[in-house]
Design an enzyme around this catalytic site. Sequence first.
Site, PDB file in Angstrom:
ATOM      1  N   CYS A  79       0.683  -1.322  -0.029  1.00 33.44           N
ATOM      2  CA  CYS A  79      -0.183  -0.076   0.164  1.00 33.44           C
ATOM      3  C   CYS A  79       0.942   1.162   0.008  1.00 33.44           C
ATOM      4  CB  CYS A  79      -0.860  -0.008   1.334  1.00 33.44           C
ATOM      5  SG  CYS A  79      -1.743   1.454   1.399  1.00 33.44           S
ATOM      6  N   CYS A  86      -0.927   3.619  -6.561  1.00 29.14           N
ATOM      7  CA  CYS A  86      -1.822   3.186  -5.627  1.00 29.14           C
ATOM      8  C   CYS A  86      -1.983   1.372  -6.079  1.00 29.14           C
ATOM      9  CB  CYS A  86      -2.991   3.845  -5.481  1.00 29.14           C
ATOM     10  SG  CYS A  86      -4.524   2.927  -4.663  1.00 29.14           S
TER      11      CYS A  86
HETATM   12  N1  DGL Z   1      -4.021   0.683  -2.163  1.00 26.63           N
HETATM   13  C1  DGL Z   1      -3.571   1.689  -1.419  1.00 26.63           C
HETATM   14  C2  DGL Z   1      -2.372   2.319  -1.981  1.00 26.63           C
HETATM   15  O1  DGL Z   1      -1.425   1.718  -2.616  1.00 26.63           O
HETATM   16  C3  DGL Z   1      -4.584   2.382  -0.396  1.00 26.63           C
HETATM   17  C4  DGL Z   1      -5.726   2.789  -1.255  1.00 26.63           C
HETATM   18  C5  DGL Z   1      -6.712   3.443  -0.059  1.00 26.63           C
HETATM   19  O2  DGL Z   1      -7.165   2.980   0.803  1.00 26.63           O
HETATM   20  O3  DGL Z   1      -6.825   4.896  -0.089  1.00 26.63           O
HETATM   21  O4  DGL Z   1      -2.127   3.698  -1.711  1.00 26.63           O
END
Ligand code: DGL
Length: 266
Positions: A76, A186
């Site tokens: 993440c 993301c």
């Molecule tokens: N998938 C995550 C990222 O890479 C987080 C997305 C979220 O929960 O805002 O930032």
Amino acid sequence: MASASDPVGVFDSGIGGLSVLQEIRRLLPAEDLCYVADAAYMPYGEKPKALVRERALKIARFLVDEQHCKAIVVACNTATGIAVDLLRKQLDVPVIAIEPAIKPASELTKTGVVGVMATPGTLSGEKFGELHSRFSRDTKIISQPCPGLAKAIESGKLNSIRLRKLLTRFIKPLVDQNADVIVLGCTHYPFVRPLIRELAGQDVRIIDSGEAVARQLQRKLAASGLENGSGQEGHERFWCSSEPGACRGSIAPFWTRDVCTMALPA
Ligand code: DGL
């Protein structure tokens, strides 16, 4: 003391980290993998930083202390930006963390313009600021916050008109400013890569960091003598902070094997 047969722990706010988990599974078929989707608290990118820090530490502790994971992968970008320093300080296992692929993007661009799509939390973080200033001397880096996008992808309606409208709003300014590389900053976004490609045009390269993270994990495990050399097929286990049945429904379309989800202890 960690051993080579221990699992690797991977977490994200939701299904996004599965785009990283897929790359890990491809590269390291023998590893057992523990995945946590913190779906009750997503989107991390639109939550207070203190809360994201608290959740990241709680999940990493669960993976290390209760599941005996030998390494943690922060799948993440938002959690990396906000919590990776804390995790590295608090945990005594290697922490491998994803970050937007600005370095490869700055090497690939021909127009000298790179667009970065990411959550507001990632783009407003100190870590991203450092990354941005390291590469912005020779490359124009346009940050495009994408509020609502991770949540829309998490809902699983990948062909909805709403999703297309959101993406059009985020991609058009990048293309209009001549970006020829778009960084998916993301881990949810690789799941809509075909739509991003369609909207950005065939001449725009679209890159993410999932494979690089899997390679970094492989290097770290090898360096600490922790790579699973059993030659047997590894398994995956999934935990979720929201209702496990609903969570299974979100994960299953993105995972090729059977998915059984368990409730993350409160
Ligand atoms: N998938 C995550 C990222 O890479 C987080 C997305 C979220 O929960 O805002 O930032």
